[in-house]
Design an enzyme around this catalytic site. Structure first.
Site, PDB file in Angstrom:
ATOM      1  N   ASP A  85       7.441 -36.977 -10.528  1.00 61.81           N
ATOM      2  CA  ASP A  85       8.230 -38.213 -10.707  1.00 61.81           C
ATOM      3  C   ASP A  85       7.005 -39.191 -10.753  1.00 61.81           C
ATOM      4  OD1 ASP A  85      10.507 -36.875 -10.654  1.00 61.81           O
ATOM      5  OD2 ASP A  85      11.099 -38.065  -8.547  1.00 61.81           O
ATOM      6  N   TYR A  96      11.635 -35.290 -16.493  1.00 62.25           N
ATOM      7  CA  TYR A  96      12.609 -34.645 -15.932  1.00 62.25           C
ATOM      8  C   TYR A  96      14.212 -34.900 -16.696  1.00 62.25           C
ATOM      9  CZ  TYR A  96      15.468 -32.542 -11.950  1.00 62.25           C
ATOM     10  OH  TYR A  96      16.477 -31.700 -11.411  1.00 62.25           O
TER      11      TYR A  96
HETATM   12  N1  CAA Z   1      15.640 -49.097 -10.348  1.00 63.03           N
HETATM   13  C1  CAA Z   1      15.374 -50.183 -10.602  1.00 63.03           C
HETATM   14  N2  CAA Z   1      13.944 -50.596 -10.132  1.00 63.03           N
HETATM   15  C2  CAA Z   1      13.330 -49.722  -9.063  1.00 63.03           C
HETATM   16  C3  CAA Z   1      13.992 -48.139  -9.131  1.00 63.03           C
HETATM   17  C4  CAA Z   1      15.400 -48.026  -9.520  1.00 63.03           C
HETATM   18  N3  CAA Z   1      15.661 -46.800  -9.272  1.00 63.03           N
HETATM   19  N4  CAA Z   1      13.351 -47.621  -8.049  1.00 63.03           N
HETATM   20  C5  CAA Z   1      12.082 -48.616  -7.815  1.00 63.03           C
HETATM   21  N5  CAA Z   1      12.380 -49.489  -8.427  1.00 63.03           N
HETATM   22  C6  CAA Z   1      11.252 -50.798  -8.389  1.00 63.03           C
HETATM   23  C7  CAA Z   1      10.646 -50.979  -6.947  1.00 63.03           C
HETATM   24  O1  CAA Z   1      11.687 -51.731  -6.349  1.00 63.03           O
HETATM   25  C8  CAA Z   1       9.563 -51.571  -7.194  1.00 63.03           C
HETATM   26  O2  CAA Z   1       9.848 -52.892  -7.617  1.00 63.03           O
HETATM   27  P1  CAA Z   1       8.709 -54.079  -7.002  1.00 63.03           P
HETATM   28  O3  CAA Z   1       7.508 -53.877  -7.800  1.00 63.03           O
HETATM   29  O4  CAA Z   1       9.356 -55.394  -7.628  1.00 63.03           O
HETATM   30  O5  CAA Z   1       8.564 -53.979  -5.657  1.00 63.03           O
HETATM   31  C9  CAA Z   1       9.032 -50.945  -8.427  1.00 63.03           C
HETATM   32  O6  CAA Z   1      10.187 -50.535  -9.048  1.00 63.03           O
HETATM   33  C10 CAA Z   1       7.938 -49.953  -8.133  1.00 63.03           C
HETATM   34  O7  CAA Z   1       8.690 -48.831  -7.330  1.00 63.03           O
HETATM   35  P2  CAA Z   1       7.676 -47.667  -6.344  1.00 63.03           P
HETATM   36  O8  CAA Z   1       6.894 -48.459  -5.709  1.00 63.03           O
HETATM   37  O9  CAA Z   1       8.691 -46.755  -5.819  1.00 63.03           O
HETATM   38  O10 CAA Z   1       6.943 -47.312  -7.803  1.00 63.03           O
HETATM   39  P3  CAA Z   1       5.993 -45.951  -7.889  1.00 63.03           P
HETATM   40  O11 CAA Z   1       5.424 -46.128  -9.367  1.00 63.03           O
HETATM   41  O12 CAA Z   1       5.297 -46.232  -6.799  1.00 63.03           O
HETATM   42  O13 CAA Z   1       6.991 -44.757  -7.722  1.00 63.03           O
HETATM   43  C11 CAA Z   1       8.704 -43.386  -8.333  1.00 63.03           C
HETATM   44  C12 CAA Z   1       7.683 -44.474  -8.673  1.00 63.03           C
HETATM   45  C13 CAA Z   1       7.574 -42.219  -7.827  1.00 63.03           C
HETATM   46  C14 CAA Z   1       9.490 -42.725  -9.327  1.00 63.03           C
HETATM   47  C15 CAA Z   1       9.264 -43.179  -7.005  1.00 63.03           C
HETATM   48  O14 CAA Z   1      10.095 -44.710  -7.064  1.00 63.03           O
HETATM   49  C16 CAA Z   1      10.326 -42.281  -6.780  1.00 63.03           C
HETATM   50  O15 CAA Z   1       9.938 -41.448  -5.862  1.00 63.03           O
HETATM   51  N6  CAA Z   1      11.817 -42.532  -7.120  1.00 63.03           N
HETATM   52  C17 CAA Z   1      12.989 -41.541  -6.813  1.00 63.03           C
HETATM   53  C18 CAA Z   1      13.023 -40.807  -8.100  1.00 63.03           C
HETATM   54  C19 CAA Z   1      14.133 -39.771  -8.018  1.00 63.03           C
HETATM   55  O16 CAA Z   1      15.181 -40.202  -7.634  1.00 63.03           O
HETATM   56  N7  CAA Z   1      13.815 -38.350  -8.258  1.00 63.03           N
HETATM   57  C20 CAA Z   1      14.715 -37.573  -7.827  1.00 63.03           C
HETATM   58  C21 CAA Z   1      14.117 -36.452  -7.612  1.00 63.03           C
HETATM   59  S1  CAA Z   1      15.281 -35.091  -6.958  1.00 63.03           S
HETATM   60  C22 CAA Z   1      15.911 -34.457  -8.388  1.00 63.03           C
HETATM   61  O17 CAA Z   1      15.358 -34.741  -9.237  1.00 63.03           O
HETATM   62  C23 CAA Z   1      17.099 -33.729  -8.291  1.00 63.03           C
HETATM   63  C24 CAA Z   1      18.118 -33.957  -9.284  1.00 63.03           C
HETATM   64  O18 CAA Z   1      18.198 -33.411 -10.457  1.00 63.03           O
HETATM   65  C25 CAA Z   1      18.984 -34.921  -8.725  1.00 63.03           C
HETATM   66  P1  NAP Z   2      13.511 -25.773  -4.866  1.00 62.55           P
HETATM   67  O1  NAP Z   2      14.001 -25.353  -3.691  1.00 62.55           O
HETATM   68  O2  NAP Z   2      12.325 -26.662  -5.300  1.00 62.55           O
HETATM   69  O3  NAP Z   2      13.466 -24.628  -5.819  1.00 62.55           O
HETATM   70  C1  NAP Z   2      12.852 -24.516  -7.095  1.00 62.55           C
HETATM   71  C2  NAP Z   2      12.718 -23.136  -7.625  1.00 62.55           C
HETATM   72  O4  NAP Z   2      12.262 -23.223  -9.012  1.00 62.55           O
HETATM   73  C3  NAP Z   2      11.851 -22.545  -6.759  1.00 62.55           C
HETATM   74  O5  NAP Z   2      12.418 -21.187  -6.449  1.00 62.55           O
HETATM   75  C4  NAP Z   2      10.558 -22.346  -7.601  1.00 62.55           C
HETATM   76  O6  NAP Z   2       9.904 -20.912  -7.254  1.00 62.55           O
HETATM   77  C5  NAP Z   2      11.066 -22.169  -9.051  1.00 62.55           C
HETATM   78  N1  NAP Z   2      10.059 -22.380  -9.862  1.00 62.55           N
HETATM   79  C6  NAP Z   2       9.339 -23.707  -9.920  1.00 62.55           C
HETATM   80  N2  NAP Z   2       8.293 -23.536 -10.915  1.00 62.55           N
HETATM   81  C7  NAP Z   2       8.626 -22.323 -11.566  1.00 62.55           C
HETATM   82  C8  NAP Z   2       7.719 -21.515 -12.400  1.00 62.55           C
HETATM   83  N3  NAP Z   2       6.450 -21.951 -13.023  1.00 62.55           N
HETATM   84  N4  NAP Z   2       8.310 -20.159 -12.547  1.00 62.55           N
HETATM   85  C9  NAP Z   2       9.320 -19.648 -11.934  1.00 62.55           C
HETATM   86  N5  NAP Z   2       9.955 -20.210 -11.040  1.00 62.55           N
HETATM   87  C10 NAP Z   2       9.452 -21.751 -10.930  1.00 62.55           C
HETATM   88  O7  NAP Z   2      14.709 -26.847  -5.510  1.00 62.55           O
HETATM   89  P2  NAP Z   2      16.163 -26.493  -5.852  1.00 62.55           P
HETATM   90  O8  NAP Z   2      16.942 -28.055  -5.339  1.00 62.55           O
HETATM   91  O9  NAP Z   2      16.631 -25.428  -5.462  1.00 62.55           O
HETATM   92  O10 NAP Z   2      16.379 -26.762  -7.495  1.00 62.55           O
HETATM   93  C11 NAP Z   2      16.817 -25.627  -8.117  1.00 62.55           C
HETATM   94  C12 NAP Z   2      17.420 -26.134  -9.625  1.00 62.55           C
HETATM   95  O11 NAP Z   2      18.358 -27.054  -9.457  1.00 62.55           O
HETATM   96  C13 NAP Z   2      16.174 -27.028 -10.459  1.00 62.55           C
HETATM   97  O12 NAP Z   2      16.248 -26.671 -11.644  1.00 62.55           O
HETATM   98  C14 NAP Z   2      16.372 -28.382 -10.144  1.00 62.55           C
HETATM   99  O13 NAP Z   2      15.891 -29.251 -11.215  1.00 62.55           O
HETATM  100  C15 NAP Z   2      17.972 -28.307 -10.167  1.00 62.55           C
HETATM  101  N6  NAP Z   2      18.664 -29.468  -9.384  1.00 62.55           N
HETATM  102  C16 NAP Z   2      18.339 -29.626  -8.238  1.00 62.55           C
HETATM  103  C17 NAP Z   2      19.089 -30.852  -7.565  1.00 62.55           C
HETATM  104  C18 NAP Z   2      18.924 -31.108  -6.153  1.00 62.55           C
HETATM  105  O14 NAP Z   2      19.328 -32.320  -5.980  1.00 62.55           O
HETATM  106  N7  NAP Z   2      18.229 -30.394  -5.454  1.00 62.55           N
HETATM  107  C19 NAP Z   2      19.746 -31.702  -8.309  1.00 62.55           C
HETATM  108  C20 NAP Z   2      20.153 -31.284  -9.805  1.00 62.55           C
HETATM  109  C21 NAP Z   2      19.405 -30.082 -10.369  1.00 62.55           C
HETATM  110  P3  NAP Z   2       8.842 -20.722  -6.267  1.00 62.55           P
HETATM  111  O15 NAP Z   2       9.124 -21.422  -4.939  1.00 62.55           O
HETATM  112  O16 NAP Z   2       8.731 -19.176  -6.000  1.00 62.55           O
HETATM  113  O17 NAP Z   2       7.797 -21.330  -6.908  1.00 62.55           O
END
Ligand code: CAA
Ligand code: NAP
Length: 250
Positions: free
Chosen positions: A98, A157
């Protein structure tokens, strides 16, 4: 109808959601090959396999880097050699890197696209001819809530995960007459390492937006995989299932 023994390949099989998927399929009497990567290292997967065995689950483990088509071809050959066929493919491997677009490197873009979207092409293409020849298959692609709603910090993503459902719908049409179904599951936020890696303060804000008031459990995704993987689910194809605690309704 006679019971026909089924074989499944689950990518990301040793991860949070993948482990639950492997276990749920195993309980249905399905032979499961769990694919792992581990950055090219094998120890973690061996430990995982031993632990699963202690818990009563017997899995085959197979190695592949899903970014690499040759690696996927060898993995599929391995499974076909060991188990003779693949009836069920779960494309579950995925990663996040991210960053806001303004800070995102080309490397972060490409790595996420390759791991999350090219992977679906690489593994499915390696498996599809066997399924077509046998007139049977269940392909389940794991996308994300963030494919449909977008997410701050996830242009890579969200784009990759949205691409997955396009792939699902196109392939579903190509193979519908061959007894093969292709579906997408789009989980919301599930309690695995991937979500635990989000900074706590941000994670708490996300949880506050989930109407059911909690993160999902890997088992809740695995139940849907098992449902779609069943031979009785042959009329469900090209569909996208939202399992997100009500966080995004569309
Ligand atoms: N909406 C609007 N504004 C936002 C925001 C949002 N969702 N998130 C952050 N901001 C704002 C902050 O409030 C901040 O504002 P100010 O500068 O005014 O304070 C500004 O944006 C900068 O925020 P950050 O300090 O967080 O920015 P960064 O560049 O350091 O980090 C980031 C960015 C890495 C994306 C971080 O915000 C983050 O980790 N976010 C979470 C992203 C997320 O939800 N990822 C999901 C991972 S799990 C997954 O993907 C599984 C799945 O399928 C569901
Ligand atoms: P996780 O525990 O981090 O598992 C991710 C898996 O992907 C690991 O087993 C990893 O294998 C495998 N992987 C990563 N890079 C790879 C590569 N280059 N080749 C082969 N395998 C690779 O995460 P998770 O939450 O279980 O996620 C599983 C799936 O669900 C992902 O596609 C994710 O995007 C999706 N998903 C997750 C969430 C959530 O909230 N957790 C939500 C929506 C969708 P190794 O560890 O062996 O490297």
């Amino acid at each position: 109808m006679p019971h026909i023994h089924k074989v499944a390949l689950v990518t990301g099989g040793t991860g949070g959601i993948g482990t639950a998927i492997c276990q749920h399929l195993y309980v249905q009497g399905i032979t499961v090959a769990a694919a792992y990567y581990g950055g090219g290292k094998h120890e973690k997967a061996q430990t995982w396999k031993a632990k699963q065995s202690e818990l009563g689950y017997e899995f085959t483990t197979v190695y592949a880097d899903v970014k690499d088509d040759q690696s996927c071809n060898s993995m599929v050959s391995d499974v076909l050699k060991k188990h003779g066929k693949i009836d069920i493919l779960v494309n579950n491997a995925g990663i996040t890197q991210d960053a806001q677009l303004k800070n995102m490197s080309t490397e972060q873009w490409l790595t996420v696209l390759r791991t999350n979207l090219d992977s679906v092409f690489n593994v499915t293409r390696a498996v599809i001819n066997d399924m077509v020849q046998r007139n049977y298959g269940r392909i389940i692609n794991i996308s994300s809530i963030n494919a449909q709603k977008g997410q701050f910090g996830q242009v890579n993503y969200s784009a990759a995960k949205a691409g997955i459902h396009g792939f699902t719908m196109a392939l579903a049409q190509e193979v519908a007459r061959k007894g093969i179904t292709v579906n997408t599951i789009s989980p919301g936020y599930i309690a695995t390492d991937m979500v635990m890696a989000i900074p706590e303060e941000i994670r708490e804000k996300i949880i506050a937006q989930i109407p059911v008031g909690r993160l999902g459990k890997p088992e809740e995704i695995a139940r849907m995989v098992t449902y779609l993987a069943a031979s009785e689910s042959g009329f469900i194809t090209g569909a996208n299932f939202a399992l997100n605690g009500g966080q995004h309704m569309h």
